[in-house]
Scaffold this motif. Structure first.
Motif, PDB file in Angstrom:
ATOM      1  N   UNK A 107       0.819  -1.220   0.000  1.00 24.16           N
ATOM      2  CA  UNK A 107       0.000   0.000   0.000  1.00 24.16           C
ATOM      3  C   UNK A 107       0.854   1.271   0.000  1.00 24.16           C
ATOM      4  N   UNK A 108       2.007   1.203   0.640  1.00 21.13           N
ATOM      5  CA  UNK A 108       2.923   2.345   0.683  1.00 21.13           C
ATOM      6  C   UNK A 108       3.374   2.702  -0.731  1.00 21.13           C
ATOM      7  N   UNK A 109       3.903   1.709  -1.446  1.00 18.20           N
ATOM      8  CA  UNK A 109       4.372   1.945  -2.816  1.00 18.20           C
ATOM      9  C   UNK A 109       3.226   2.243  -3.773  1.00 18.20           C
ATOM     10  N   UNK A 110       2.101   1.556  -3.567  1.00 17.34           N
ATOM     11  CA  UNK A 110       0.947   1.785  -4.436  1.00 17.34           C
ATOM     12  C   UNK A 110       0.473   3.225  -4.386  1.00 17.34           C
ATOM     13  N   UNK A 111       0.387   3.780  -3.186  1.00 17.02           N
ATOM     14  CA  UNK A 111      -0.046   5.174  -3.036  1.00 17.02           C
ATOM     15  C   UNK A 111       0.984   6.129  -3.646  1.00 17.02           C
ATOM     16  N   UNK A 112       2.260   5.855  -3.415  1.00 20.50           N
ATOM     17  CA  UNK A 112       3.319   6.716  -3.969  1.00 20.50           C
ATOM     18  C   UNK A 112       3.279   6.703  -5.495  1.00 20.50           C
ATOM     19  N   UNK A 113       3.247   5.522  -6.065  1.00 24.48           N
ATOM     20  CA  UNK A 113       3.250   5.397  -7.532  1.00 24.48           C
ATOM     21  C   UNK A 113       2.023   6.077  -8.136  1.00 24.48           C
ATOM     22  N   UNK A 114       0.859   5.872  -7.528  1.00 29.18           N
ATOM     23  CA  UNK A 114      -0.365   6.484  -8.054  1.00 29.18           C
ATOM     24  C   UNK A 114      -0.300   8.009  -7.979  1.00 29.18           C
ATOM     25  N   UNK A 115       0.189   8.526  -6.870  1.00 28.29           N
ATOM     26  CA  UNK A 115       0.272   9.993  -6.731  1.00 28.29           C
ATOM     27  C   UNK A 115       1.297  10.573  -7.707  1.00 28.29           C
ATOM     28  N   UNK A 116       2.396   9.857  -7.917  1.00 31.41           N
ATOM     29  CA  UNK A 116       3.387  10.293  -8.915  1.00 31.41           C
ATOM     30  C   UNK A 116       2.783  10.289 -10.318  1.00 31.41           C
ATOM     31  N   UNK A 117       2.192   9.157 -10.678  1.00 34.65           N
ATOM     32  CA  UNK A 117       1.723   8.961 -12.047  1.00 34.65           C
ATOM     33  C   UNK A 117       0.525   9.842 -12.391  1.00 34.65           C
ATOM     34  N   UNK A 118      -0.417   9.941 -11.483  1.00 33.53           N
ATOM     35  CA  UNK A 118      -1.658  10.649 -11.799  1.00 33.53           C
ATOM     36  C   UNK A 118      -1.582  12.127 -11.443  1.00 33.53           C
ATOM     37  N   UNK A 120       1.243  13.855 -10.268  1.00 35.88           N
ATOM     38  CA  UNK A 120       2.580  14.464 -10.391  1.00 35.88           C
ATOM     39  C   UNK A 120       3.039  15.107  -9.077  1.00 35.88           C
ATOM     40  N   UNK A 121       2.809  14.412  -7.959  1.00 36.86           N
ATOM     41  CA  UNK A 121       3.206  14.922  -6.636  1.00 36.86           C
ATOM     42  C   UNK A 121       4.723  14.883  -6.494  1.00 36.86           C
ATOM     43  N   UNK A 122       5.217  15.754  -5.646  1.00 35.32           N
ATOM     44  CA  UNK A 122       6.648  15.760  -5.289  1.00 35.32           C
ATOM     45  C   UNK A 122       6.964  14.489  -4.490  1.00 35.32           C
ATOM     46  N   UNK A 123       8.223  14.074  -4.536  1.00 30.53           N
ATOM     47  CA  UNK A 123       8.660  12.856  -3.851  1.00 30.53           C
ATOM     48  C   UNK A 123       8.289  12.890  -2.367  1.00 30.53           C
ATOM     49  N   UNK A 124       8.619  13.974  -1.675  1.00 29.62           N
ATOM     50  CA  UNK A 124       8.386  14.074  -0.232  1.00 29.62           C
ATOM     51  C   UNK A 124       6.890  13.963   0.094  1.00 29.62           C
ATOM     52  N   UNK A 125       6.053  14.607  -0.686  1.00 30.22           N
ATOM     53  CA  UNK A 125       4.611  14.574  -0.454  1.00 30.22           C
ATOM     54  C   UNK A 125       4.045  13.186  -0.764  1.00 30.22           C
ATOM     55  N   UNK A 126       4.537  12.558  -1.810  1.00 29.23           N
ATOM     56  CA  UNK A 126       4.071  11.214  -2.175  1.00 29.23           C
ATOM     57  C   UNK A 126       4.440  10.201  -1.086  1.00 29.23           C
ATOM     58  N   UNK A 127       5.625  10.335  -0.519  1.00 31.32           N
ATOM     59  CA  UNK A 127       6.052   9.430   0.561  1.00 31.32           C
ATOM     60  C   UNK A 127       5.163   9.629   1.786  1.00 31.32           C
ATOM     61  N   UNK A 128       4.829  10.872   2.074  1.00 29.11           N
ATOM     62  CA  UNK A 128       3.934  11.177   3.188  1.00 29.11           C
ATOM     63  C   UNK A 128       2.572  10.510   2.973  1.00 29.11           C
ATOM     64  N   UNK A 129       2.064  10.579   1.766  1.00 24.95           N
ATOM     65  CA  UNK A 129       0.785   9.943   1.425  1.00 24.95           C
ATOM     66  C   UNK A 129       0.909   8.421   1.553  1.00 24.95           C
ATOM     67  N   UNK A 130       2.026   7.869   1.088  1.00 27.75           N
ATOM     68  CA  UNK A 130       2.267   6.433   1.229  1.00 27.75           C
ATOM     69  C   UNK A 130       2.274   6.006   2.692  1.00 27.75           C
ATOM     70  N   UNK A 131       2.884   6.824   3.533  1.00 31.90           N
ATOM     71  CA  UNK A 131       2.895   6.556   4.971  1.00 31.90           C
ATOM     72  C   UNK A 131       1.461   6.566   5.515  1.00 31.90           C
ATOM     73  N   UNK A 132       0.661   7.521   5.051  1.00 36.70           N
ATOM     74  CA  UNK A 132      -0.741   7.598   5.462  1.00 36.70           C
ATOM     75  C   UNK A 132      -1.517   6.349   5.074  1.00 36.70           C
ATOM     76  N   UNK A 133      -1.191   5.778   3.919  1.00 40.44           N
ATOM     77  CA  UNK A 133      -1.890   4.563   3.486  1.00 40.44           C
ATOM     78  C   UNK A 133      -1.560   3.386   4.407  1.00 40.44           C
TER      79      UNK A 133
END
Length: 159
Positions: A107-118, A120-133
């Motif tokens: 779920x961590x990687x899934x959220x990061x990849x989705x936020x990046x791909x769809x 275009x979130x910054x790395x730091x923000x995407x990791x934060x979202x992945x942590x939230x997942x």
């Protein structure tokens, strides 16, 4: 022979808890399977309409807890619907791709990849979202575990 059937019922209940951390196993079906096995082998007399209504409401709570915990975990950390979907896909695929730790890494990687791909979130923000997942997933497991315990306790009270 009663011991054999009770062992099967208990095994079904245990597998339902394993399904909390391995979502590919349908926890609810194993719980209901335990109730039905008891009914077919022993008796359905104790299972009146109230029993089935209450258990049905708990089943709805189980599904709701799963979805809400994931959604709240991702949204609270700034994620979008894409992050929620990515996290959900990661929860399902993670254990197959990375045995043992995949249930948390997925779920961590899934959220990061989705936020990046769809989005275009910054790395730091995407990791934060992945942590939230991951937080959402852990919250979901705890909540669903409590609900399942209540369902099983209610089953034993009724019988």
């Amino acid at each position: 022979m009663d011991h054999f059937y009770w062992s099967l019922i208990i095994i079904l209940f245990i597998v339902s808890f394993i399904g909390l951390v391995y979502p590919i196993l349908p926890s609810v079906l194993f719980l209901i399977g335990g109730f039905l096995l008891y009914g077919f082998v022993f008796t359905f007399d104790e299972f009146n309409w109230l029993f089935w209504v209450i258990q049905g409401l708990f089943v709805v709570l189980l599904f709701g807890a799963d979805y809400l915990a994931n959604m709240i975990g991702v949204k609270k950390f700034g994620g979008s619907k894409a992050g929620i979907w990515g996290s959900t896909i990661g929860i399902i695929l993670g254990p197959f791709v990375i045995p043992v730790f995949g249930i948390l890494i997925g779920p961590f990687l899934g959220a990061i990849i989705a936020e990046f791909a769809v989005n275009k979130k910054e790395w730091k923000e995407a990791v934060k979202i992945g942590f939230g997942s991951v937080i959402g997933f852990i919250s979901s497991v705890i909540t669903k575990g409590i609900i399942q315990i209540i369902m099983i306790v209610y089953f034993f009270i009724v019988i």
